[in-house]
Every structure is written in structure tokens, then in C-alpha cells.
Scaffold this motif. Structure first.
Motif, PDB file in Angstrom:
ATOM      1  N   SER A  36       0.725  -1.029  -0.068  1.00 41.71           N
ATOM      2  CA  SER A  36      -0.113  -0.102   0.010  1.00 41.71           C
ATOM      3  C   SER A  36       0.863   1.286  -0.022  1.00 41.71           C
ATOM      4  N   LYS A  37       0.298   2.275  -0.322  1.00 42.04           N
ATOM      5  CA  LYS A  37       1.020   3.546  -0.416  1.00 42.04           C
ATOM      6  C   LYS A  37       0.447   4.572   0.430  1.00 42.04           C
TER       7      LYS A  37
ATOM      8  N   ASP B  65      -1.437  16.805  -4.863  1.00 39.96           N
ATOM      9  CA  ASP B  65      -1.499  15.266  -5.295  1.00 39.96           C
ATOM     10  C   ASP B  65      -0.192  14.536  -5.171  1.00 39.96           C
TER      11      ASP B  65
ATOM     12  N   LYS C  62      -0.731   8.280   1.156  1.00 41.75           N
ATOM     13  CA  LYS C  62      -1.257   9.624   0.396  1.00 41.75           C
ATOM     14  C   LYS C  62      -1.297  10.774   1.571  1.00 41.75           C
TER      15      LYS C  62
ATOM     16  N   ARG D  90      -2.512  11.713   6.848  1.00 42.63           N
ATOM     17  CA  ARG D  90      -2.229  10.577   6.094  1.00 42.63           C
ATOM     18  C   ARG D  90      -3.204   9.549   5.854  1.00 42.63           C
ATOM     19  N   LYS D  91      -3.135   9.081   4.689  1.00 44.52           N
ATOM     20  CA  LYS D  91      -4.122   7.821   4.439  1.00 44.52           C
ATOM     21  C   LYS D  91      -3.446   6.900   3.488  1.00 44.52           C
ATOM     22  N   LYS D  92      -3.785   5.703   3.830  1.00 46.21           N
ATOM     23  CA  LYS D  92      -3.024   4.438   3.002  1.00 46.21           C
ATOM     24  C   LYS D  92      -3.975   3.983   1.951  1.00 46.21           C
ATOM     25  N   GLU D  93      -3.560   3.924   0.983  1.00 42.44           N
ATOM     26  CA  GLU D  93      -4.040   3.492  -0.265  1.00 42.44           C
ATOM     27  C   GLU D  93      -3.660   2.153  -0.806  1.00 42.44           C
ATOM     28  N   ASP D  94      -4.850   1.414  -1.230  1.00 38.17           N
ATOM     29  CA  ASP D  94      -3.984   0.182  -1.782  1.00 38.17           C
ATOM     30  C   ASP D  94      -3.860   0.221  -3.371  1.00 38.17           C
TER      31      ASP D  94
END
Length: 76
Positions: A2-3, A51, A5, A72-76
Motif C-alpha cells: 500500500s501507498k 496530489d 497519500k 495521512r491515508k493508506k491507499e491500496d
């Protein structure tokens, strides 16, 4: 894998435009507003390249007035 953001929120009324956060940002997300000023007459910073923010918190750490909140938010 995961990344992460990131996103920043600037309290423009408290910002005095010292630009320490602009220098600290490794992704060049933040810049001084060109023709905008707050109620105190200071040019303030804003997210111009939001972005690409990775949420590293460098900007919030160096801000002497605590004007920046980083999310901060974890994105898949």
C-alpha cells in the motif's frame, strides 16, 4: 504494497508567510500565494501540488506557528 497519500491543511489566518515550510517540503507541494493575503496582510502558503503530497510532516514540523495540519491515508 500500500501507498501513503498525504494532505495538508493550512490555517491561513495564522500563517505569516515565513516560507520555512516551502523550503522543507521535499515534494514541492507548498508555495506562497502570489496575490492573496490574510487579515493581517501577510501572504500565506497554500498547497499548489497537493496530489504529490506523501504526508511526511516536514512542513508541520518546521512551522513556528503550528499553522499546518498533515493528514495521512493508506491507499491500496
Amino acid at each position: 504494497m500500500s501507498k501513503i497519500k498525504g494532505a495538508i491543511v493550512v490555517d491561513t489566518e495564522r500563517c505569516k508567510g515565513c516560507a520555512l515550510c516551502v523550503e522543507a517540503c521535499p515534494q514541492d507541494v507548498i508555495a506562497l500565494a502570489l496575490k492573496k493575503v490574510n487579515v493581517h496582510g501577510y501572504r500565506y502558503v497554500e498547497a499548489v501540488n497537493a496530489d504529490v503530497c506523501v504526508g511526511c510532516t516536514s512542513c508541520a514540523i518546521v512551522c513556528p506557528d503550528g499553522c499546518i495540519t498533515v493528514y495521512r491515508k493508506k491507499e491500496d
